[in-house]
Design a protein around this motif. Structure first.
Motif, PDB file in Angstrom:
ATOM      1  N   HIS A  38      24.036 -15.094 -32.256  1.00 14.09           N
ATOM      2  CA  HIS A  38      23.347 -16.057 -33.893  1.00 14.09           C
ATOM      3  C   HIS A  38      23.754 -13.885 -34.543  1.00 14.09           C
ATOM      4  O   HIS A  38      23.733 -13.277 -33.762  1.00 14.09           O
ATOM      5  N   TYR A  41      19.054 -10.628 -36.250  1.00 11.90           N
ATOM      6  CA  TYR A  41      17.614 -11.287 -36.625  1.00 11.90           C
ATOM      7  C   TYR A  41      16.858  -9.804 -36.307  1.00 11.90           C
ATOM      8  O   TYR A  41      17.729  -8.937 -35.162  1.00 11.90           O
ATOM      9  N   GLU A  57      12.719 -19.886 -34.599  1.00 12.78           N
ATOM     10  CA  GLU A  57      13.247 -18.892 -34.821  1.00 12.78           C
ATOM     11  C   GLU A  57      14.401 -18.858 -36.582  1.00 12.78           C
ATOM     12  O   GLU A  57      14.650 -18.167 -36.484  1.00 12.78           O
ATOM     13  N   GLU A  58      14.048 -19.518 -37.398  1.00 17.15           N
ATOM     14  CA  GLU A  58      14.815 -18.980 -38.404  1.00 17.15           C
ATOM     15  C   GLU A  58      13.714 -18.410 -39.056  1.00 17.15           C
ATOM     16  O   GLU A  58      14.755 -17.456 -39.112  1.00 17.15           O
ATOM     17  N   GLU A  61      15.462 -14.401 -38.688  1.00 15.89           N
ATOM     18  CA  GLU A  61      16.649 -14.399 -39.098  1.00 15.89           C
ATOM     19  C   GLU A  61      16.340 -13.408 -39.935  1.00 15.89           C
ATOM     20  O   GLU A  61      15.180 -13.012 -41.210  1.00 15.89           O
ATOM     21  N   SER A  64      19.198 -14.893 -44.594  1.00 17.45           N
ATOM     22  CA  SER A  64      19.957 -16.465 -44.668  1.00 17.45           C
ATOM     23  C   SER A  64      21.472 -16.468 -44.892  1.00 17.45           C
ATOM     24  O   SER A  64      22.142 -15.766 -45.484  1.00 17.45           O
ATOM     25  N   PRO A  65      21.987 -17.147 -44.101  1.00 22.37           N
ATOM     26  CA  PRO A  65      23.404 -17.985 -43.510  1.00 22.37           C
ATOM     27  C   PRO A  65      23.995 -17.765 -45.440  1.00 22.37           C
ATOM     28  O   PRO A  65      25.049 -16.910 -45.792  1.00 22.37           O
ATOM     29  N   THR A  77      30.178 -14.742 -34.910  1.00 15.15           N
ATOM     30  CA  THR A  77      29.602 -14.187 -33.946  1.00 15.15           C
ATOM     31  C   THR A  77      30.119 -14.333 -32.954  1.00 15.15           C
ATOM     32  O   THR A  77      30.957 -15.151 -33.338  1.00 15.15           O
TER      33      THR A  77
ATOM     34  N   ARG B  30      14.967 -12.562 -46.534  1.00 12.37           N
ATOM     35  CA  ARG B  30      16.258 -13.939 -46.138  1.00 12.37           C
ATOM     36  C   ARG B  30      16.987 -14.288 -47.514  1.00 12.37           C
ATOM     37  O   ARG B  30      18.421 -14.464 -47.308  1.00 12.37           O
TER      38      ARG B  30
END
Ligand SMILES: Cc1cc2nc3c(=O)[nH]c(=O)nc-3n(C[C@H](O)[C@H](O)[C@H](O)COP(=O)(O)OP(=O)(O)OC[C@H]3O[C@@H](n4cnc5c(N)ncnc54)[C@H](O)[C@@H]3O)c2cc1C
Ligand code: FES
Lengths: 411, 107
Positions: A38, A41, A57-58, A61, A64-65, A77, B30
């Motif tokens: 990942h 996080y 899980e989200e 983080e 964000s990606p 990763t 985020r």
């Protein structure tokens, strides 16, 4: 082409270095390589809200990606940097897949691994560590079916896992080797309080107790055998006996190490001026007094030291000065700590541990150096602020709960 | 999904579509909104996610809880009647259009 910065270790500190570089308008290339599956996080919830099923899980983080894409930060990763080659002008990192990444400057944010236990049965299914998300998922997948949870090690992570287990109705035992809980960082008063508070909630706390082996059947753990021969039934064993800093790559690079930790100065510089390091992997001068060498395994340190490291990479010397702070949530008990209590010669108790609401305030040579608070946020915030401003609180009045600590602060 | 608008310390406004149930802090961090540090990741342990909620929304957002209230007492920028720790505000359809100004000092 601009300068190329490589960050090894995609965790809390690595992420912060990348973000701070962009905040400082670094316009070169930033590549971050991490061996976990990942992107960066948060670890703290793994033993708290995530285990308790209160966060997914989200929500772990750190960014964000899309954030990394927008900020032109390359995150690789699932790859481990295994070696680094130096040429006259630049360096090249080599990963376990054979990928080569060239760089001009290097940041090591390799964190730490859970300290392994060397006893018979440690490989049985259900004997687990808790450092990363993969560990947390392994723990969670066995959680609902488990009736008996045994935690080895009475540090923060062990106590947090025990608190969730007990709250979820599991028969819970903490096996701790030394004579008091969290003994490395808190006073005997705080240790004693936490032992009793966990016991009040129905957890068995065994101090001065050694594990001789893990017993099992069909490859699965069924119990923990203690040195005196007693066997405690266990469906899950969680080992939380500390960490080993990841200094392996630094050792290969010939950097100065202390035990396994990378030695850095107050500018997060390693013994090689082109390499900075930050977070759980390092030892540093005390961030308030500049004395000695301390290791701080905390989010606060990872973040604040990473900012200093980013600044150093930008060629701006910005000395690391910050009040260390930490928290640990154990059921209804919120432990908050500020400062470093090591070396204290006096403590003052404020409030009443029996009501689960108190603080222990630490002094050295008559000056305030640290606090542990349990459900006493105002005390904690007052001390955190005072330490940041180089102020103190007289020890002879600090126990008087009729006056707010923040009204006692003086230079 | 509900929108939330942040007024960053640099004066810039950023609007983000939040995941239902995510906190105002998580949504900001985020997505790289500047000014919310959130070192504790929402454990109500750091007070580095201080925001001032637009008065029009105060009724819907509500007052801080007791723990949050104590944390706000120690916030870096002086609190006012609209102060909240953004990690303690969960987004939902009801809060669509929420506006918050991020405190310029967090540590
Ligand atoms: C369960 C748990 C609970 C915690 N609770 C709290 C808490 O309540 N409060 C608090 O302040 N702190 C807490 N911590 C500690 C905090 O999470 C750490 O201090 C912080 O994550 C340190 O950040 P870091 O970047 O130094 O290391 P990490 O976050 O560990 O990141 C290092 C990363 O580098 C990777 N890596 C290492 N070597 C290589 C290599 N050669 N190539 C590629 N990648 C590599 C690792 O796989 C890892 O992903 C907790 C930790 C755990 C595990
Ligand atoms: S994120 Fe730490 S208090 Fe809100």
């Amino acid at each position: 082409m601009g300068e190329r910065i490589l960050i090894v270790g995609a965790g809390q500190a690595g992420m912060q270095i990348a973000v701070s570089l962009r905040d400082a308008e670094f316009d070169g290339t930033i590549t971050m390589i991490g061996e976990e599956a990942h992107g960066p996080y948060q670890r703290p919830p793994l033993s708290k809200a995530f285990l308790a099923g209160e966060s997914d899980e989200e929500s772990l983080e750190l960014r964000s990606p899309a954030f990394y894409v927008e900020n032109n930060i390359v995150v690789i990763t699932d790859e481990r940097v295994v070696d680094v080659r130096w040429d006259a002008a630049h360096g090249t990192a080599i990963t376990n897949t054979g990928r080569e990444v060239a760089f001009d400057k290097l940041a090591l944010t390799t964190g730490a691994d859970a300290r392994p236990m060397d006893v018979e049965g440690v490989d049985l299914d259900g004997v687990l560590y808790l450092r990363g998300l993969a560990d947390a998922k392994a723990l969670k997948s066995r959680w609902d079916a488990a009736a008996n949870v045994v935690v080895i090690g009475g540090g923060f992570i062990g106590l947090e896992v025990a608190a969730v287990a007990r709250k979820n109705g599991k028969t819970t035992t903490i096996v701790h080797r030394s004579e008091r809980l969290m003994s490395r960082v808190v006073s005997p008063t705080t240790s004693k309080f936490f032992k009793e508070a966990h016991e009040r909630r129905g957890t068995t706390v065994l101090l001065n107790t050694q594990v001789s082996r893990f017993v099992g059947g069909g490859g699965k753990v069924t119990g923990v055998e203690l040195a005196d021969g007693t066997v405690i039934p266990a469906d899950i064993v969680m080992i939380g006996i500390g960490v080993i800093p990841r200094g392996d790559l630094a050792a290969k690079l010939g950097l100065e190490l202390k035990n396994d930790s990378i030695v850095v100065d107050e500018f997060a510089r390693t013994s090689n001026a082109r390499i900075v390091a930050a977070g759980d992997a390092v030892v540093m001068p005390h961030p308030l007094t500049g004395e000695g060498q301390v290791a701080l395994e905390s989010v606060q340190n990872a973040v604040d030291q990473a900012k200093v490291a980013a600044s150093t990479l930008m060629g701006v010397d910005h000395e690391y000065k910050a009040v260390p702070w930490f928290w640990s949530d154990q059921d209804t008990m919120k432990l908050q700590m500020a400062g470093i209590s090591t070396g204290y010669d006096e403590t003052v108790l404020r409030g009443n541990p029996d009501e689960e609401k108190f603080s222990v305030i630490y002094y050295r040579d008559g000056r305030l150096i640290a606090i542990d608070s349990v459900n006493e946020v105002l005390d904690y915030m007052a001390v955190r602020k005072a330490l940041g401003a180089g102020q103190t609180i007289p020890s002879d009045t600090a126990s008087d709960t009729s006056v707010k600590l923040k009204d006692m602060v003086q230079d | 999904m509900p929108n939330v608008t942040y007024i960053q310390p640099d004066g810039k406004e950023v609007t983000i579509e939040a995941r239902d149930g995510d906190s105002v802090m998580e949504t900001a961090v985020r997505n790289g909104v500047k000014g919310i540090i959130a070192e504790c990741g929402g454990a109500c342990a750091c007070a580095t996610c201080h925001v001032f909620v637009d008065e029009a929304f105060m009724g819907k957002v509500g007052e801080p809880g007791p723990l949050e209230d104590d944390m706000l007492d120690g916030s870096a920028e002086e609190r006012n009647a609209c102060s909240r720790l953004s990690c303690q505000i969960k987004m939902n359809a009801d809060l669509d259009g929420l506006r918050v100004r991020i405190a310029s000092e967090q540590v």
